[in-house]
Each structure stands twice: as structure tokens, then as C-alpha cells.
Design a protein around this motif. Structure first.
Motif, short mmCIF file in Angstrom:
data_model
loop_
_atom_site.label_atom_id
_atom_site.label_comp_id
_atom_site.label_asym_id
_atom_site.label_seq_id
_atom_site.Cartn_x
_atom_site.Cartn_y
_atom_site.Cartn_z
N PHE A 1 -10.93 -2.16 -0.81
CA PHE A 1 -9.58 -1.92 -1.33
C PHE A 1 -9.56 -1.76 -2.86
O PHE A 1 -8.52 -1.82 -3.48
N TYR B 1 -4.18 -3.92 7.39
CA TYR B 1 -2.83 -3.35 7.35
C TYR B 1 -2.52 -2.49 8.57
O TYR B 1 -1.43 -1.96 8.70
N PHE C 1 0.84 -1.21 0.00
CA PHE C 1 0.00 0.00 0.00
C PHE C 1 0.87 1.25 0.00
O PHE C 1 1.29 1.72 1.06
N GLN D 1 -7.64 1.94 1.74
CA GLN D 1 -6.53 2.24 0.83
C GLN D 1 -6.37 1.15 -0.23
O GLN D 1 -6.94 0.06 -0.09
N LYS D 2 -5.61 1.47 -1.28
CA LYS D 2 -5.54 0.57 -2.44
C LYS D 2 -4.17 -0.07 -2.55
O LYS D 2 -3.15 0.64 -2.55
N PRO D 3 -4.12 -1.38 -2.68
CA PRO D 3 -2.83 -2.02 -2.89
C PRO D 3 -2.31 -1.72 -4.31
O PRO D 3 -3.09 -1.40 -5.20
#
Ligand code: C6P
Length: 423
Positions: free
Chosen positions: A245, A402, A29, A51-53
Motif C-alpha cells: 500500500f 479493502y 482509498f 492501492q494507496k490510502p
């Protein structure tokens, strides 16, 4: 046997251990490497959006860089490639929810649109004057207002299943409210303001005994626990990609095929038709009947990558880890004098709402922000929940896999700073 309370909360945590390699996961991330106001970002606003990987970011970029084209229309290479990838997401979501058929997976903009689709399509066809819709006292506005509008249009009545002071639904009241007039039950799987995990399987069973269909709002559940729509036997299930995500602007409505078949289109335009003449239009097959116009193609492809990502980690492992994190945070925050947790149900997911005596939640949010800690302060689009608990707003920390215990410690230290300012 009663276990002695650990000397520090984190000691107990260390021993509990976790099968997830969080340090490794966090590297996926990029945003988490950021500093905010000179401090490392501690992102605890995952209920608002997660949040975005990198794999999701890459999938969206790859689409625009190498595949950009419209889907379901072109016979050229790019269109076929994009169509295949977009439709592959549908298959992934089908497996993710354990739906029996990919025709039951309708792409929408998010949970809000999923619920609006059901109210305006199923609702307008099947809900009549004098009928009743049951919702709960802990719903997000998205699962209140669309039903209110439908009830006004149809002359139906909206009824509310109450909850106790821990934020647990009163099931005996639910049974009492379920009656011959009930046309549909709509319930949050997990409350965004309280964190309560509702006993949705039981809720569905009780409704089905009376032949009443159930819609589950899975916005806060799908990112945090394994969801099996066949095991739940719910009639509709909806969630948002951006909380899972994935990108914003894409979400999913699952509906049992016989319901979807019986429902009229929600919106009209391209792609949802099979034949149009000026005299009559024939609608497309499921699920396309509900997907008018060019969809959020990049979003759909990004959602596919997000589903792959969380499935790769494992929803069971995610749920177990977040349970530990929530327990750790609850214990640490509850020890602060004057702090009251709002939402103390036995079954909770990764949401921790609280108020501090003599401090407005917005001030908590502002001071925490200066420490690099992102939380949400406000009514969380669940004003009736605030009214039920007699507070104008709460501060809400919401977790994802995370997040770490060290981040919870930063939050706790931040709350102590808030207290120093105000006491
Ligand atoms: N809750 C929160 O901070 P959309 O906006 O369509 O993606 O999701 C709406 C929604 C519906 N139901 C529940 C239970 C939700 O939590 C949400 C979104 C966010 O709590 C933004 S208000």
C-alpha cells in the motif's frame, strides 16, 4: 460437527463477521470510488500492486510540497526534516519486521532489487564453483533469474525443491537436496501464482542445522500477515513497498548484521562511502554501505505512512479477514462447472488462481474488465509454475483487506458471463 452448507455462500459469510470496518477502510482509498467501463471498480489485482490510502498519497505530496530536498547531505532545515522522516521509516520498518537493529534495514527499489543485491554481493563473495543454491518450484522469476546469473558467473548449480499437485513443497525432497554443497536457500514466503504459504520457519530451521543461510522473498507475505524476522530466524527478508500500500520504487531488504557486514557493496557512488581518495575508498557503515546515490526519498516517506496505516489496522486482523475472504471466494468459484483452482495448498494467502475449461485466461481477464473487475491473467512471472501445472496461464484474483464479499460476488457473476460467451 459437520456444518450444513449455507444456502448462499454469502449467508455463511455474513454470520462469520469481521472485526474490521471495511466500509470505513474503503473510504481511505480514493481510487476505489472510481467507475471503470461504467461499472464500480472491483480491484482484485493486489498481488501485482495494491492501492494507496489517502495518508500515503498525502505523505508523498507533503514531501514534494514542503520538504523536497536531498537527504544525508544538507545541513539546512529542509534536508534535516526530510532526512529525519526518511530515517523514521527505517525505524518503522525495523519494528514492522521486528528486526533487532535498524542497521539491518536496507532500502532498495523493491523485492527484485533486494534479491539482486544478495546474489551480486553475498553470492559473488561466498558462492564458488561446485556450490549449490536451492530455490523452489514456485518462485517468481525475480527469485530464479538472479540466482541463475550468479550460478553462471560462479560455476555453481541451481537446484529446485519440487512441489506436489496442490502447490505444497515436498519437504522430504528439500531435506534430500540440502547438502554439503548448499550455499544458500531462497524461498518465497507466499507464492504469487498459487497463494501457498510456505512453512518458512521449518525451512529455515532445516537449513540452519546444516549452517546454510536462507533468503525469504516476502513480496506476497508482508502485506498480508505479521512477519517477525527474529522468530523466523531468516538471514535475509525482502519485500516491495508498492504491494504494501506504499509507493512504487521503494522496498526493503532485511539482512542479519553479520551477513551485511561481511558483504561487499552492491552499487557504488555517493552516500555509501565514508572517505574517498584516488588510492582507496572506505565504505560507509550499515545500512548506507548498500545505499548508493540519492534514494527514492518520497517513496521512503510514503512507505513509512503505509507501514503506519497497516500497523494501525493490525496484520493479525488483516490476515484473519483475508482468510475468510479467500475461503468465500474459493467456495463460490469452485462451484462453477469447468472451473479449476490452481493452487490448493492447505495454507494459502489471498491469491486465487484458476482456469476455465475451453477459455483462455486472457479472455477471462478481458471480459471481467468490461464488468469493472481487475484481475491478472498470464503466467504471473512464474513460468515454471505454469509448466508444472500444464497450463499456459491462469486467471488470478488477489485480495486485500479493502475487498468485500460483494466484490467476490461481482467476480463470480463475471465468470458466469464469460461462460455464456464461450458456451
Ligand atoms: N509479483 C505479481 O503480479 P517487484 O516487481 O520487485 O516489486 O516484485 C517482484 C516479485 C518478487 N517475488 C514475488 C513472490 C512477487 O510476487 C513479485 C511481484 C507481481 O505477481 C508482479 S510480477
Amino acid at each position: 460437527m459437520k456444518r450444513a452448507r449455507p444456502a448462499t455462500v454469502s449467508e455463511g459469510w455474513e454470520k462469520a463477521g469481521s472485526p474490521l470496518d471495511i466500509a470505513r477502510i474503503r473510504q481511505d482509498f480514493p481510487i476505489l470510488r472510481q467507475r471503470v467501463h461504467g461499472k464500480p471498480l472491483v480491484y482484485l489485482d493486489n498481488a501485482a500492486t495494491s492501492q494507496k490510502p489517502q495518508c500515503v498519497i498525502d505523505a508523498v505530496r507533503r514531501y514534494y510540497e514542503a520538504e523536497n530536498s536531498n537527504i544525508h547531505r544538507g545541513i539546512h532545515y529542509l534536508s534535516e526534516r526530510a532526512t529525519a522522516e526518511y530515517e523514521e521509516t527505517r525505524a518503522k520498518v525495523q519494528r514492522f519486521l521486528n528486526a533487532s537493529d535498524s542497521r539491518e534495514i536496507v532500502f532498495v527499489r523493491g523485492t527484485t532489487e533486494g534479491i539482486n543485491l544478495v546474489t551480486q554481493s553475498y553470492g559473488r563473495k561466498f558462492v564458488k564453483a561446485g556450490d549449490e543454491i536451492l530455490i523452489t518450484a514456485m518462485e517468481h522469476h525475480s527469485n530464479i533469474v538472479p540466482w541463475q546469473i550468479l550460478c553462471e558467473q560462479a560455476g555453481a548449480r541451481l537446484r529446485v525443491i519440487p512441489m506436489n499437485h496442490d502447490g505444497e513443497l515436498l519437504l522430504e525432497e528439500y531435506e534430500r537436496l540440502l547438502g554439503g554443497r548448499t550455499k544458500l536457500v531462497a524461498v518465497a514466503h507466499v507464492s504469487n501464482a498459487l497463494g501457498t504459504v510456505n512453512p518458512v520457519k521449518q525451512i529455515v530451521e532445516l537449513a540452519h542445522r546444516r549452517g546454510v543461510p536462507v533468503l525469504l522473498d516476502g513480496a506476497q507475505a508482508a502485506p498480508h500477515m505479521a512477519v517477525d524476522v527474529q522468530a523466523l530466524d531468516c538471514d535475509f527478508y525482502t519485500f516491495s513497498g508498492h504491494k504494501l500500500f506504499g509507493p512504487t520504487g521503494i522496498g526493503v531488504l532485511y539482512g542479519k548484521a553479520p551477513h551485511l557486514e561481511a558483504m561487499p557493496p552492491y552499487q557504488a557512488g555517493g552516500d555509501m562511502i565514508s572517505l574517498v581518495t584516488f588510492e582507496k575508498t572506505h565504505y560507509n557503515v550499515l545500512p548506507y554501505k548498500f545505499e548508493a546515490g540519492t534514494p527514492h526519498i518520497a517513496g521512503g516517506i510514503g512507505l513509512g505512512a503505509a507501514v503506519d496505516y497497516v500497523t494501525g489496522i493490525g496484520l493479525e486482523a488483516i490476515a484473519a479477514y483475508e482468510r475468510e475472504l479467500l475461503a468465500y471466494a474459493t467456495q463460490a468459484l469452485s462451484a462453477i462447472r469447468g472451473l479449476k483452482v490452481i493452487g490448493t495448498a492447505k495454507e494459502k494467502a489471498a491469491v486465487l488462481s484458476f482456469v476455465l475449461e475451453g477459455v483462455h485466461p486472457h479472455d477471462i481477464g478481458t471480459i471481467l474488465d468490461r464488468e469493472g473487475v481487475a484481475i491478472r491473467a498470464g503466467h504471473h512471472c512464474a513460468m515454471p509454475v505454469m509448466q508444472r501445472f500444464g497450463v499456459p496461464a491462469t486467471a488470478r484474483a488477489s485480495f486485500a483487506f479493502y475487498n468485500t464479499k460483494e466484490e467476490v460476488d461481482v467476480l463470480v457473476r463475471g465468470v458466469h458471463k464469460v461462460l455464456k460467451v464461450f458456451r
